[in-house]
Design a protein around this motif. Structure first.
Motif, PDB file in Angstrom:
ATOM      1  N   GLU A   1       0.839  -1.195   0.000  1.00  0.00           N
ATOM      2  CA  GLU A   1       0.000   0.000   0.000  1.00  0.00           C
ATOM      3  C   GLU A   1       0.870   1.239   0.000  1.00  0.00           C
ATOM      4  O   GLU A   1       2.051   1.207   0.383  1.00  0.00           O
ATOM      5  CB  GLU A   1      -0.938   0.018   1.201  1.00  0.00           C
ATOM      6  N   ASP A   2       0.281   2.351  -0.438  1.00  0.00           N
ATOM      7  CA  ASP A   2       0.939   3.650  -0.414  1.00  0.00           C
ATOM      8  C   ASP A   2       0.984   4.127   1.038  1.00  0.00           C
ATOM      9  O   ASP A   2      -0.050   4.269   1.692  1.00  0.00           O
ATOM     10  CB  ASP A   2       0.155   4.632  -1.284  1.00  0.00           C
ATOM     11  N   THR A   3       2.176   4.358   1.553  1.00  0.00           N
ATOM     12  CA  THR A   3       2.323   4.706   2.971  1.00  0.00           C
ATOM     13  C   THR A   3       1.644   6.028   3.303  1.00  0.00           C
ATOM     14  O   THR A   3       0.997   6.164   4.346  1.00  0.00           O
ATOM     15  CB  THR A   3       3.809   4.777   3.346  1.00  0.00           C
ATOM     16  N   ALA A   4       1.747   7.001   2.411  1.00  0.00           N
ATOM     17  CA  ALA A   4       1.214   8.337   2.702  1.00  0.00           C
ATOM     18  C   ALA A   4      -0.300   8.357   2.720  1.00  0.00           C
ATOM     19  O   ALA A   4      -0.913   9.037   3.559  1.00  0.00           O
ATOM     20  CB  ALA A   4       1.753   9.344   1.682  1.00  0.00           C
ATOM     21  N   THR A   5      -0.924   7.611   1.814  1.00  0.00           N
ATOM     22  CA  THR A   5      -2.380   7.679   1.673  1.00  0.00           C
ATOM     23  C   THR A   5      -3.095   6.453   2.218  1.00  0.00           C
ATOM     24  O   THR A   5      -4.310   6.498   2.441  1.00  0.00           O
ATOM     25  CB  THR A   5      -2.766   7.848   0.196  1.00  0.00           C
TER      26      THR A   5
ATOM     27  N   ARG B   1      20.349   0.559   7.425  1.00  0.00           N
ATOM     28  CA  ARG B   1      20.230   1.971   7.835  1.00  0.00           C
ATOM     29  C   ARG B   1      18.789   2.329   8.162  1.00  0.00           C
ATOM     30  O   ARG B   1      18.529   3.297   8.874  1.00  0.00           O
ATOM     31  CB  ARG B   1      20.759   2.890   6.731  1.00  0.00           C
ATOM     32  N   GLY B   2      17.844   1.575   7.627  1.00  0.00           N
ATOM     33  CA  GLY B   2      16.426   1.850   7.851  1.00  0.00           C
ATOM     34  C   GLY B   2      15.636   1.586   6.595  1.00  0.00           C
ATOM     35  O   GLY B   2      16.096   1.907   5.493  1.00  0.00           O
ATOM     36  N   PRO B   3      14.449   0.978   6.705  1.00  0.00           N
ATOM     37  CA  PRO B   3      13.683   0.606   5.516  1.00  0.00           C
ATOM     38  C   PRO B   3      13.181   1.812   4.744  1.00  0.00           C
ATOM     39  O   PRO B   3      12.945   2.890   5.312  1.00  0.00           O
ATOM     40  CB  PRO B   3      12.517  -0.202   6.094  1.00  0.00           C
ATOM     41  N   LEU B   4      13.024   1.631   3.436  1.00  0.00           N
ATOM     42  CA  LEU B   4      12.389   2.646   2.603  1.00  0.00           C
ATOM     43  C   LEU B   4      10.910   2.711   2.954  1.00  0.00           C
ATOM     44  O   LEU B   4      10.309   1.713   3.362  1.00  0.00           O
ATOM     45  CB  LEU B   4      12.564   2.300   1.122  1.00  0.00           C
ATOM     46  N   THR B   5      10.310   3.863   2.775  1.00  0.00           N
ATOM     47  CA  THR B   5       8.972   4.057   3.339  1.00  0.00           C
ATOM     48  C   THR B   5       7.911   4.499   2.336  1.00  0.00           C
ATOM     49  O   THR B   5       6.756   4.668   2.726  1.00  0.00           O
ATOM     50  CB  THR B   5       9.030   5.105   4.469  1.00  0.00           C
ATOM     51  N   ARG B   6       8.251   4.679   1.059  1.00  0.00           N
ATOM     52  CA  ARG B   6       7.224   5.161   0.118  1.00  0.00           C
ATOM     53  C   ARG B   6       6.082   4.169  -0.007  1.00  0.00           C
ATOM     54  O   ARG B   6       4.898   4.537  -0.043  1.00  0.00           O
ATOM     55  CB  ARG B   6       7.849   5.430  -1.252  1.00  0.00           C
ATOM     56  N   ILE B   7       6.425   2.899  -0.101  1.00  0.00           N
ATOM     57  CA  ILE B   7       5.446   1.815  -0.181  1.00  0.00           C
ATOM     58  C   ILE B   7       5.768   0.823   0.925  1.00  0.00           C
ATOM     59  O   ILE B   7       6.927   0.547   1.202  1.00  0.00           O
ATOM     60  CB  ILE B   7       5.494   1.137  -1.565  1.00  0.00           C
TER      61      ILE B   7
ATOM     62  N   LEU C   1       3.136 -23.741  20.593  1.00  0.00           N
ATOM     63  CA  LEU C   1       2.614 -23.528  21.936  1.00  0.00           C
ATOM     64  C   LEU C   1       1.532 -22.453  21.962  1.00  0.00           C
ATOM     65  O   LEU C   1       0.629 -22.500  22.788  1.00  0.00           O
ATOM     66  CB  LEU C   1       3.752 -23.139  22.881  1.00  0.00           C
ATOM     67  N   ALA C   2       1.638 -21.492  21.073  1.00  0.00           N
ATOM     68  CA  ALA C   2       0.649 -20.417  20.994  1.00  0.00           C
ATOM     69  C   ALA C   2       0.684 -19.844  19.580  1.00  0.00           C
ATOM     70  O   ALA C   2       1.721 -19.873  18.910  1.00  0.00           O
ATOM     71  CB  ALA C   2       0.948 -19.321  22.019  1.00  0.00           C
ATOM     72  N   PRO C   3      -0.433 -19.305  19.092  1.00  0.00           N
ATOM     73  CA  PRO C   3      -0.467 -18.769  17.729  1.00  0.00           C
ATOM     74  C   PRO C   3       0.578 -17.692  17.473  1.00  0.00           C
ATOM     75  O   PRO C   3       1.088 -17.573  16.350  1.00  0.00           O
ATOM     76  CB  PRO C   3      -1.889 -18.207  17.611  1.00  0.00           C
ATOM     77  N   ASP C   4       0.918 -16.912  18.509  1.00  0.00           N
ATOM     78  CA  ASP C   4       1.870 -15.818  18.323  1.00  0.00           C
ATOM     79  C   ASP C   4       3.281 -16.301  18.019  1.00  0.00           C
ATOM     80  O   ASP C   4       4.144 -15.501  17.653  1.00  0.00           O
ATOM     81  CB  ASP C   4       1.903 -14.920  19.563  1.00  0.00           C
ATOM     82  N   ALA C   5       3.525 -17.588  18.185  1.00  0.00           N
ATOM     83  CA  ALA C   5       4.846 -18.114  17.832  1.00  0.00           C
ATOM     84  C   ALA C   5       5.089 -18.045  16.327  1.00  0.00           C
ATOM     85  O   ALA C   5       6.228 -18.065  15.876  1.00  0.00           O
ATOM     86  CB  ALA C   5       4.987 -19.565  18.306  1.00  0.00           C
ATOM     87  N   VAL C   6       4.009 -17.961  15.553  1.00  0.00           N
ATOM     88  CA  VAL C   6       4.109 -17.915  14.088  1.00  0.00           C
ATOM     89  C   VAL C   6       4.027 -16.462  13.639  1.00  0.00           C
ATOM     90  O   VAL C   6       3.022 -15.785  13.875  1.00  0.00           O
ATOM     91  CB  VAL C   6       2.986 -18.744  13.430  1.00  0.00           C
ATOM     92  N   LEU C   7       5.079 -15.999  12.997  1.00  0.00           N
ATOM     93  CA  LEU C   7       5.150 -14.603  12.560  1.00  0.00           C
ATOM     94  C   LEU C   7       5.096 -14.520  11.035  1.00  0.00           C
ATOM     95  O   LEU C   7       6.019 -14.985  10.361  1.00  0.00           O
ATOM     96  CB  LEU C   7       6.442 -13.954  13.052  1.00  0.00           C
ATOM     97  N   PRO C   8       4.053 -13.937  10.460  1.00  0.00           N
ATOM     98  CA  PRO C   8       4.060 -13.686   9.012  1.00  0.00           C
ATOM     99  C   PRO C   8       5.068 -12.582   8.687  1.00  0.00           C
ATOM    100  O   PRO C   8       5.230 -11.627   9.456  1.00  0.00           O
ATOM    101  CB  PRO C   8       2.631 -13.212   8.720  1.00  0.00           C
ATOM    102  N   PHE C   9       5.739 -12.720   7.553  1.00  0.00           N
ATOM    103  CA  PHE C   9       6.696 -11.693   7.139  1.00  0.00           C
ATOM    104  C   PHE C   9       6.361 -11.217   5.732  1.00  0.00           C
ATOM    105  O   PHE C   9       6.887 -11.729   4.747  1.00  0.00           O
ATOM    106  CB  PHE C   9       8.134 -12.221   7.182  1.00  0.00           C
ATOM    107  N   PRO C  10       5.456 -10.233   5.599  1.00  0.00           N
ATOM    108  CA  PRO C  10       5.237  -9.615   4.290  1.00  0.00           C
ATOM    109  C   PRO C  10       6.417  -8.717   3.942  1.00  0.00           C
ATOM    110  O   PRO C  10       7.049  -8.144   4.842  1.00  0.00           O
ATOM    111  CB  PRO C  10       3.954  -8.810   4.488  1.00  0.00           C
ATOM    112  N   TYR C  11       6.735  -8.617   2.678  1.00  0.00           N
ATOM    113  CA  TYR C  11       7.858  -7.757   2.277  1.00  0.00           C
ATOM    114  C   TYR C  11       7.570  -7.133   0.921  1.00  0.00           C
ATOM    115  O   TYR C  11       6.738  -7.627   0.148  1.00  0.00           O
ATOM    116  CB  TYR C  11       9.170  -8.538   2.257  1.00  0.00           C
ATOM    117  N   ASP C  12       8.257  -6.055   0.646  1.00  0.00           N
ATOM    118  CA  ASP C  12       8.078  -5.347  -0.624  1.00  0.00           C
ATOM    119  C   ASP C  12       8.854  -6.093  -1.706  1.00  0.00           C
ATOM    120  O   ASP C  12      10.031  -5.845  -1.939  1.00  0.00           O
ATOM    121  CB  ASP C  12       8.586  -3.903  -0.487  1.00  0.00           C
TER     122      ASP C  12
END
Length: 476
Positions: free
Chosen positions: A6-10, A51-57, A90-101
């Motif tokens: 998604e567009d970060t700004a909007t 250094r830090g992720p890009l943020t436009r999208i 042990l708990a659902p939170d043990a599973v972490l989805p990792f979406p990426y650009d």
């Protein structure tokens, strides 16, 4: 490409939110144009990410609805695999989805994954320490398990190579249909302008988008795939540019392939799950059409000897060509990575993470149970295959569907229904196709409305095969 962007700004969704945008030219044009990688995004690498992720999208989630692309075909949601893993933790939170650009370079996303995985593992160890009932489950420190589909496996490899301490804290990596050597289909995507894809507006917009994306170029085949008749070459950056890609992005990607050929990298506890028996483009040749270079996909590959030279027929010296099979997108040698821990399934690339046998193997790995190289009754390359138009179609024009690997249509059911509304379709009649030399069965389906359709092949003896195909409105 299974992450919602998604567009970060909007906050405007740009990818993966509503598949109907793929049949709506006014809406789809603006969204696809907004996804073009800008110069800063094209140059982003692992150092950029640190250094830090890009943020436009930004990537907000894994796909929850089906999606589609010409050549690369369908992309199915990841809901099933997430639930499968949550059911054995042990708990659902043990599973972490990792979406990426996925537009950006694999190395860039690998660095982001390494940081995210370390933070997740640290947090989870704290949770286990704080819960006496969980500590009683075992004395071992929690470690990481990665379950990755397609390009995701490349991102995991980049993350673990960049962070050796993270690799040491990883128990296993499951890759499903990952193109470690690349995919010839990537070149066909960059060459969409020379295709007959319909609707044409979508093909043109996607080709223009793909040509700007480092992530797409990271899927280029690094193996010898360019069939010259008496020889077979690897792609050069100039070849990629002639086919419609970006020469600089191609040079970076192909240099990475060369580095892995020389030095390699062993994924810890690697389990590869590979789709086979599906008609798969494995090699390329080219022709000229109206002064333009057209890439042509071929369903054969070439064997390489221990001396890294092509195997040739002893009498003629012509390279030996054979169908190595694959999942419709990635051929078997590309998905193996030399690992011996391999499971084969009859399945299409986009559907592997919803395939019952794949989910079973992922669950077995999570529970540390023994793996088998083949599933019961699955001989290598000997099973049903499903072939759908890789360029999609338009309303009112018949789409040809082919079934391979079956001797008879008896007991076989082929259906097509809407992937967006669930609107059912009628079973199609399969007949022997006299124009096919491989003995394929064929049927025709004529879409009556613009939509994303799901084709389902059920033999009664195997897990059903499915594939997505888009039918758009006729071009104005």
């Amino acid at each position: 490409m299974g992450s919602v962007l998604e567009d970060t700004a909007t906050g405007r969704p740009l990818w993966g939110a509503d598949p109907k945008v793929l049949t709506d030219r006014p809406a789809g044009t603006g969204l696809l144009d907004a996804l073009h990688a800008e110069p800063q995004e094209q140059a982003a690498d692992a150092a950029t990410a640190r250094r830090g992720p890009l943020t436009r999208i930004r990537a907000t989630a894994l796909l929850t609805v089906p999606w589609w692309l010409p050549v690369l075909k369908g992309i199915e949601p990841y809901t099933d695999v997430r639930k499968t893993l949550q059911n054995v933790t042990l708990a659902p939170d043990a599973v972490l989805p990792f979406p990426y650009d996925w537009r950006l370079a694999v190395a860039y996303n690998g660095a982001l994954l390494a940081r995210r995985a370390r933070a997740h593992l640290t947090w989870w160890r704290e949770q286990v320490t704080a819960r006496p009932e969980w500590r009683a489950a075992g004395e071992r420190q929690p470690r990481l398990l990665f379950a990755a589909h397609s390009m995701g496996g490349l991102v995991v490899r980049a993350a673990l190579e960049q962070d050796p301490e993270l690799a040491a804290d990883t128990r296993a990596v499951i890759t499903v249909g990952t193109p470690f050597l690349g995919s010839a289909n990537c070149v066909l995507t960059l060459n969409l302008l020379q295709s007959s894809s319909k609707p044409g507006w979508l093909a043109r917009r996607l080709q223009a988008l793909a040509a700007t994306l480092p992530g797409v170029h990271d899927l280029l085949p690094g193996y010898r795939c360019l069939d010259r008749g008496l020889d077979v070459d690897r792609l050069t950056p100039r070849d990629v540019a002639r086919f419609g890609g970006d020469e600089n992005l191609a040079a970076r990607s192909l240099a990475e392939h060369a580095r892995y050929r020389e030095h390699g990298f062993t994924l810890p506890g690697h389990r590869a799950i590979i789709g086979e028996a599906q008609p798969t483009v494995q090699a390329l040749d080219e022709m000229e059409r109206a002064g333009r270079v057209v890439a042509v996909g071929r369903r054969h590959s070439f064997d390489i000897g221990d001396d890294r030279e092509l195997l040739r027929h002893p009498n003629t010296g012509i390279p030996v060509r054979r169908d190595a099979s694959g999942d419709g997108t990635v051929h078997v040698p590309s998905a193996r990575l030399g690992t011996e821990a391999v499971t084969y399934v009859f399945g299409q690339h986009s559907m592997l993470m919803r395939h019952d046998e794949v989910l079973r193997q992922i669950r077995r790995t999570a529970l540390e149970r023994p793996q088998g190289a083949h599933l019961a009754g699955a001989g290598e390359g000997d099973g049903p295959g499903l072939e759908t138009p890789h360029l999609g179609g338009t309303v009112g024009e018949a789409l040809a569907l082919h079934v391979t690997g079956l001797a008879t249509p008896a007991g076989v059911r082929l259906t097509v229904h809407s992937a967006t509304t669930g609107r059912p379709g009628h079973p199609l009649t399969l007949r022997r196709d006299p124009d096919r030399t491989d003995g394929a069965l064929s049927a025709r389906f004529t879409p009556d409305t613009p939509d994303l359709y799901r084709v389902v092949l059920d033999t009664g003896a195997h897990v059903p095969l499915t594939q997505l195909v888009l039918a758009g409105p006729p071009d104005a």
